[in-house]
Design an enzyme around this catalytic site. Structure first.
Site, PDB file in Angstrom:
ATOM      1  N   ASP A   1      28.415  56.415  47.315  1.00 37.54           N
ATOM      2  CA  ASP A   1      27.588  57.554  46.909  1.00 37.54           C
ATOM      3  C   ASP A   1      26.211  56.956  46.640  1.00 37.54           C
ATOM      4  O   ASP A   1      26.046  56.155  45.713  1.00 37.54           O
ATOM      5  CB  ASP A   1      28.176  58.225  45.658  1.00 37.54           C
TER       6      ASP A   1
ATOM      7  N   CYS B   1      37.606  57.665  31.368  1.00 39.86           N
ATOM      8  CA  CYS B   1      37.625  56.466  32.207  1.00 39.86           C
ATOM      9  C   CYS B   1      36.357  55.665  31.937  1.00 39.86           C
ATOM     10  O   CYS B   1      35.255  56.224  31.943  1.00 39.86           O
ATOM     11  CB  CYS B   1      37.667  56.854  33.686  1.00 39.86           C
TER      12      CYS B   1
ATOM     13  N   CYS C   1      33.274  56.007  34.384  1.00 36.28           N
ATOM     14  CA  CYS C   1      32.942  57.387  34.779  1.00 36.28           C
ATOM     15  C   CYS C   1      31.478  57.537  35.210  1.00 36.28           C
ATOM     16  O   CYS C   1      30.562  57.135  34.489  1.00 36.28           O
ATOM     17  CB  CYS C   1      33.222  58.315  33.600  1.00 36.28           C
TER      18      CYS C   1
ATOM     19  N   CYS D   1      37.447  65.844  28.952  1.00 34.45           N
ATOM     20  CA  CYS D   1      38.490  65.310  29.847  1.00 34.45           C
ATOM     21  C   CYS D   1      39.718  65.026  28.990  1.00 34.45           C
ATOM     22  O   CYS D   1      39.608  64.882  27.772  1.00 34.45           O
ATOM     23  CB  CYS D   1      38.045  63.996  30.475  1.00 34.45           C
TER      24      CYS D   1
ATOM     25  N   ARG E   1      26.911  73.763  49.697  1.00 31.72           N
ATOM     26  CA  ARG E   1      27.928  73.640  48.650  1.00 31.72           C
ATOM     27  C   ARG E   1      27.288  73.158  47.343  1.00 31.72           C
ATOM     28  O   ARG E   1      26.229  72.525  47.362  1.00 31.72           O
ATOM     29  CB  ARG E   1      29.054  72.701  49.078  1.00 31.72           C
TER      30      ARG E   1
ATOM     31  N   ARG F   1      29.911  60.192  35.237  1.00 31.68           N
ATOM     32  CA  ARG F   1      29.246  61.127  34.314  1.00 31.68           C
ATOM     33  C   ARG F   1      29.430  60.690  32.869  1.00 31.68           C
ATOM     34  O   ARG F   1      29.614  61.507  31.970  1.00 31.68           O
ATOM     35  CB  ARG F   1      29.759  62.546  34.530  1.00 31.68           C
TER      36      ARG F   1
ATOM     37  N   LYS G   1      27.016  61.099  49.691  1.00 34.87           N
ATOM     38  CA  LYS G   1      28.058  60.158  50.114  1.00 34.87           C
ATOM     39  C   LYS G   1      27.755  59.631  51.515  1.00 34.87           C
ATOM     40  O   LYS G   1      27.466  60.417  52.418  1.00 34.87           O
ATOM     41  CB  LYS G   1      29.420  60.846  50.122  1.00 34.87           C
TER      42      LYS G   1
ATOM     43  N   ASP H   1      30.366  53.473  41.436  1.00 36.39           N
ATOM     44  CA  ASP H   1      28.949  53.794  41.225  1.00 36.39           C
ATOM     45  C   ASP H   1      28.326  52.823  40.211  1.00 36.39           C
ATOM     46  O   ASP H   1      28.999  52.420  39.254  1.00 36.39           O
ATOM     47  CB  ASP H   1      28.797  55.219  40.690  1.00 36.39           C
TER      48      ASP H   1
ATOM     49  N   ARG I   1      22.970  69.949  45.733  1.00 33.62           N
ATOM     50  CA  ARG I   1      22.370  68.850  46.497  1.00 33.62           C
ATOM     51  C   ARG I   1      22.520  69.079  47.994  1.00 33.62           C
ATOM     52  O   ARG I   1      21.589  68.889  48.762  1.00 33.62           O
ATOM     53  CB  ARG I   1      23.045  67.531  46.109  1.00 33.62           C
ATOM     54  N   TYR I   2      23.714  69.437  48.412  1.00 35.52           N
ATOM     55  CA  TYR I   2      23.985  69.616  49.845  1.00 35.52           C
ATOM     56  C   TYR I   2      23.665  71.060  50.228  1.00 35.52           C
ATOM     57  O   TYR I   2      23.685  71.957  49.379  1.00 35.52           O
ATOM     58  CB  TYR I   2      25.450  69.299  50.134  1.00 35.52           C
TER      59      TYR I   2
HETATM   60  S1  SF4 Z   1      36.097  59.943  35.830  1.00 39.64           S
HETATM   61 FE1  SF4 Z   1      34.885  60.865  34.163  1.00 39.64          FE
HETATM   62  S2  SF4 Z   1      35.014  63.069  34.542  1.00 39.64           S
HETATM   63 FE2  SF4 Z   1      36.678  62.115  35.689  1.00 39.64          FE
HETATM   64  S3  SF4 Z   1      38.449  62.134  34.304  1.00 39.64           S
HETATM   65 FE3  SF4 Z   1      37.464  60.148  34.057  1.00 39.64          FE
HETATM   66  S4  SF4 Z   1      36.067  60.437  32.316  1.00 39.64           S
HETATM   67 FE4  SF4 Z   1      36.627  62.491  33.051  1.00 39.64          FE
END
Ligand code: SF4
Length: 434
Positions: free
Chosen positions: A382, A179, A182, A175, A166, A184, A389, A345, A162-163
């Protein structure tokens, strides 16, 4: 793998069958020496008293050596409703939400991280971030599965460019813990889904990077790159370091906080070979800053890896200066520089976590000047749609009076700075005079 199959697999007891441990006296001499050496090594990793009480209660057949073995922690993750219910007093809402769940972002909590959570209190902050509730199924306006539009900037599978200089290299869909907020959520923890990463896929990403000399910085993320084995990650880092125009590497990870035992001395030694290598550690709450995390961050810092933190601002979890200040100060004590505080997000089903943007500014104002400058992270949104960001900071320019710029300090007092020829603050002069 289909979702039903995946769920079926999750419902299997994750624990390996309890093996009676042989008494040391009955072991052959060579085994005794090995076991004693291993036990001694394991004991070098701290176990805080609350965690020790937790594992004696819920994993009574587990030795300290097993508990401190990151692979045991990964294998023994809490992934099913039965396992959750064995450890937590689940609310009806949590139970129903877990039963209803399908697809990516399953429940996944390392036993170590569970030991930090409120077992009887569904409102406890760390627990709220990892055990799903019914609110997760409510879609609010502006929410999306891929709010940052990463898929749009994906140049080869798993590589987001995107940038200008980088890239984001998604190394794995796994993972150690999942979370509930998340970004993603669509990608992670979905065995057999489209976001599976393999060395063949990595090769495509590496070929792209070799061909794009404008890329000087690679951020490895996922999923969590630290869930990869030492050899695999070593291989990838070696390949990346071999690309001459890549100046440095970064790793984004939550592992040092939720699976600190993963930072073995050998692992830190391996990482040290790949400098310049930086690391951003995802932290949420001061309750995470245990003796174990002191050890994991020390090992990384001692390996010469500059450490920064990333925190997502979340309602009722860390949206209070009284929570955020000890978190940031505790990170500094562990040689981690608070780097980013993110506005949450707008991922689908995250409204219950999101605060207003003003709340983030309020927290920055409560830190800046009130504690060490190093303890104040950058607050950023973001931008949905792939804008990247965008930093948001309290506006401390209150106006201009002739050649003097009028500035507000951390106590709310106005000060003058001689700034002849400047125009900054001119449009606020009336406001300042009021
Ligand atoms: S935020 Fe998403 S990618 Fe990061 S540790 Fe938690 S579940 Fe995994």
């Amino acid at each position: 793998m289909g979702l039903q199959a995946m769920r079926g697999r999750e419902l299997k007891p994750p624990l390996r069958p309890a093996q009676p441990r042989p008494a040391l006296a009955s072991l052959p001499e060579t085994n005794k020496v090995t076991n004693l050496a291993q036990a001694k090594t394991a004991l070098r990793f701290p176990v805080n008293p609350d965690t020790r009480a937790f594992y004696r209660r819920f994993y009574p057949d587990t030795s300290t050596r097993e508990w401190n073995d990151w692979r045991w922690q990964m294998r023994t993750r809490i992934r099913s409703l039965d396992e959750l219910a064995r450890i937590f007093a689940l609310s009806a809402d949590e139970r129903a939400a877990v039963e209803r769940h399908e697809g990516a972002l399953p429940v996944g909590i390392t036993p170590y991280y569970a030991s930090l959570m409120g077992l009887d209190d569904p409102s406890e902050p760390l627990r709220r971030t990892h055990i799903m509730t019914g609110a997760e199924y409510i879609r609010s306006p502006g929410e999306a599965d891929d709010p940052l539009d990463e898929d749009h900037d994906t140049v080869v599978p798993g590589l987001v460019h995107r940038y200008p200089d980088r890239v984001l290299f998604l190394t794995t869909g796994t993972c150690s813990t999942y979370c509930r907020y998340c970004t993603r959520a669509r990608v992670v923890g979905n065995p057999g889904g489209e976001y599976q990463f393999s060395t063949r896929q990595w090769e495509k990403a590496l070929a792209y990077l070799e061909a794009h000399s404008e890329v000087r910085d690679v951020l490895l993320s996922g999923g969590d790159p630290l869930t990869l084995g030492d050899d695999k990650l070593d291989w990838l880092l070696t390949r990346l370091r071999a690309i001459k125009h890549i100046e440095f590497l970064r790793i984004g990870t939550k592992v040092p906080v939720v699976l600190p035992q993963r930072i073995t001395k050998d692992f830190a030694k391996m990482l040290k070979k790949h400098h310049p290598l930086w690391m951003s550690i995802h932290v949420t709450h001061p309750a995470e800053l245990t003796d174990e995390v002191t050890e994991s961050t020390s090992r990384l810092a001692d390996a010469g890896i500059p450490l920064g933190s990333q925190t997502v601002l979340m309602k009722g979890i860390n949206d209070d200066v009284a929570v955020m200040r000890p978190l940031m100060q505790g990170l500094l004590k562990r040689r981690v520089k608070p780097y980013y505080l993110y506005q949450c997000d707008p991922i689908r089903g995250s409204a219950h976590f999101r605060t207003t943007v003003e709340k983030g500014l309020e927290i920055i104002e409560g830190l800046r000047g009130h504690t060490t400058g190093y303890a104040t992270p950058i607050f950023a949104v973001d931008a949905p749609g792939g804008g990247g960001k965008i930093q948001i900071a309290p506006d401390l320019v209150v106006g201009r009076d002739g050649d003097d710029l009028l500035l507000r300090n951390f106590e709310g007092k106005i000060y003058r700075y001689p700034d002849p020829g400047g125009t900054l603050g001119r449009d606020k002069r009336r406001l300042a005079a009021e």
